[in-house]
Scaffold this active site. Structure first.
Site, PDB file in Angstrom:
ATOM      1  N   GLY A  39      -5.959 -18.792 -47.464  1.00 56.61           N
ATOM      2  CA  GLY A  39      -6.364 -19.856 -48.396  1.00 56.61           C
ATOM      3  C   GLY A  39      -7.773 -19.620 -48.911  1.00 56.61           C
ATOM      4  N   ASP A  40      -8.641 -19.118 -48.050  1.00 55.67           N
ATOM      5  CA  ASP A  40     -10.027 -18.852 -48.468  1.00 55.67           C
ATOM      6  C   ASP A  40     -10.061 -17.726 -49.504  1.00 55.67           C
ATOM      7  OD1 ASP A  40     -10.884 -20.768 -46.695  1.00 55.67           O
ATOM      8  OD2 ASP A  40     -11.170 -19.332 -45.061  1.00 55.67           O
ATOM      9  N   SER A  81      -4.538 -10.341 -48.462  1.00 53.92           N
ATOM     10  CA  SER A  81      -5.431 -10.726 -47.358  1.00 53.92           C
ATOM     11  C   SER A  81      -4.705 -10.846 -46.023  1.00 53.92           C
ATOM     12  CB  SER A  81      -6.141 -12.043 -47.680  1.00 53.92           C
ATOM     13  OG  SER A  81      -5.266 -13.132 -47.493  1.00 53.92           O
ATOM     14  N   GLY A  93      -8.014 -10.799 -39.134  1.00 60.61           N
ATOM     15  CA  GLY A  93      -9.268 -11.514 -39.388  1.00 60.61           C
ATOM     16  C   GLY A  93      -9.268 -12.169 -40.751  1.00 60.61           C
ATOM     17  N   ASN A 144      -3.496 -27.005 -49.459  1.00 58.82           N
ATOM     18  CA  ASN A 144      -2.242 -26.331 -49.116  1.00 58.82           C
ATOM     19  C   ASN A 144      -1.161 -27.417 -49.040  1.00 58.82           C
ATOM     20  OD1 ASN A 144      -2.285 -27.515 -46.548  1.00 58.82           O
ATOM     21  ND2 ASN A 144      -3.171 -25.706 -45.576  1.00 58.82           N
ATOM     22  N   LYS A 204     -14.921 -21.343 -43.538  1.00 68.35           N
ATOM     23  CA  LYS A 204     -14.243 -21.371 -44.842  1.00 68.35           C
ATOM     24  C   LYS A 204     -15.226 -21.060 -45.976  1.00 68.35           C
ATOM     25  CE  LYS A 204     -10.786 -24.577 -43.114  1.00 68.35           C
ATOM     26  NZ  LYS A 204      -9.792 -23.548 -42.775  1.00 68.35           N
ATOM     27  N   GLY A 205     -16.467 -21.534 -45.844  1.00 66.55           N
ATOM     28  CA  GLY A 205     -17.459 -21.258 -46.884  1.00 66.55           C
ATOM     29  C   GLY A 205     -17.795 -19.775 -46.941  1.00 66.55           C
TER      30      GLY A 205
HETATM   31  O1  RIB Z   1      -9.883 -20.681 -43.061  1.00 67.91           O
HETATM   32  C1  RIB Z   1     -10.135 -19.868 -41.944  1.00 67.91           C
HETATM   33  C2  RIB Z   1     -11.435 -20.238 -41.323  1.00 67.91           C
HETATM   34  O2  RIB Z   1     -11.359 -21.552 -40.789  1.00 67.91           O
HETATM   35  C3  RIB Z   1     -11.856 -19.370 -40.164  1.00 67.91           C
HETATM   36  O3  RIB Z   1     -12.592 -18.242 -40.538  1.00 67.91           O
HETATM   37  C4  RIB Z   1     -12.611 -20.325 -39.256  1.00 67.91           C
HETATM   38  O4  RIB Z   1     -13.962 -20.029 -39.138  1.00 67.91           O
HETATM   39  C5  RIB Z   1     -12.373 -21.717 -39.823  1.00 67.91           C
HETATM   40  O5  RIB Z   1     -13.459 -22.178 -40.506  1.00 67.91           O
END
Ligand code: RIB
Length: 294
Positions: free
Chosen positions: A236-237, A267, A272, A184, A41-42
């Site tokens: 979300g990221d 996205s 991916g 979320n 996520k980071g």
């Molecule tokens: O939010 C998606 C991410 O969650 C993925 O890329 C996975 O690595 C997990 O950290």
């Protein structure tokens, strides 16, 4: 000057299988496809904000294995600053085992080196935090580290966005240091009972249904966009990275939310977590197309 976003969080390698339907407990299934991609996520949020014009700095840890080297090289290629990414001897780089089925995903994370991001480690990076416009965090590294980073940010007047994923309870001391919380809808349902004293801004993401922006007990609903969904991983990221970049640039949270909704819609149209993350050019093209259709 570009807004400076410091992302403090996980760096993973995503090992992804695609199947038609979810396996039952005890069942062995053959995948239709396998993909290895960059994630965490980071890392995802850092890449999203860099693609959208921020000066993105990554604070995180990887192992001294080949996955770690690949992850760092990849972030660098994405114009994320990696000078402060730790290499942890004897730990494996974070791994995420992702299954895609029935238009959704399931993720199991083996954190490895991500858990070496300790409070002492973050204290050593006080200067990086102090020089930032916004810090952006999630909860795939130890929560005491997140709390310590928020404390340092507050000391230096730096804004804090916390994306509370994956869900864990957040104590009042940390909540009081958060300016913007972005759960979320599932995380929000679990967090809601503990948010009565939260005075920051709350942004609840609801997938293609858009976003609820809750401020001073008032809720503004911002609709999402209907797009062709290929993979929702990382939506979300993308939202969080885009939100941080635009908020730091304009100072307007509402403008940042509108921008981030477009970014996260785009996205999900590719495979991916980072595959479909847009650039500024992609966002402008999408906005133009929608405008001319209206
Ligand atoms: O939010 C998606 C991410 O969650 C993925 O890329 C996975 O690595 C997990 O950290």
């Amino acid at each position: 000057m570009k807004p400076k976003i410091t992302v403090i969080g996980s760096i993973n390698v995503d090992l992804i299988t695609k199947v038609n339907q979810w396996p039952k407990p005890g069942e062995t299934m053959t995948a239709d496809a396998f993909l290895q991609m960059h994630g965490g996520k980071g890392g995802n949020q850092a890449v999203a904000s860099a693609r959208l014009g921020a000066d993105a700095v990554m604070l995180g840890c990887v192992g001294e294995d080949s996955f770690g080297q690949e992850a760092v090289d990849h972030l660098k290629n994405e114009n994320v600053r990696v000078d402060h990414v730790g290499r942890i001897p004897g730990a494996h780089t974070g791994l995420a085992f992702i299954t895609l089925a029935e238009n959704d995903n399931q993720i199991i994370v083996a954190p490895g080196a991500n858990y070496a991001c300790t409070p002492d480690w973050i204290v050593n990076h006080e200067e990086v935090i102090a020089e930032s416009d916004v810090i952006l965090m999630q909860m795939e590294i130890p929560l005491p580290t997140v709390a310590k980073a928020a404390e340092i940010a507050r000391k230096h007047g730096v804004k804090v966005i916390l994306n509370p994923a994956p869900f864990q309870l957040i104590d009042k001391t940390l909540l009081a240091l958060v300016d913007v919380l972005t759960p979320n809808e599932h995380e929000y349902a679990q967090l809601k009972p503990s948010l009565s004293d939260f005075t920051g801004d709350l942004i609840v993401t609801r997938g293609d249904k858009g976003v609820a922006f809750i401020k001073n007990d008032q809720e503004i609903v911002k609709p999402g966009y209907q797009v062709e969904v290929v993979d929702t991983t990382g939506a979300g990221d993308t939202f969080n990275g885009a939100l941080a970049a635009k908020w730091a640039e304009t100072g307007s949270l509402e403008a940042a939310i509108d921008f981030a909704i477009v970014a996260s819609a785009l996205s999900v149209t590719k495979s991916g977590a980072q595959g479909g993350m847009p650039t500024l050019k992609d966002i402008h093209a999408f906005t133009e197309t929608r405008r001319t259709r209206e």
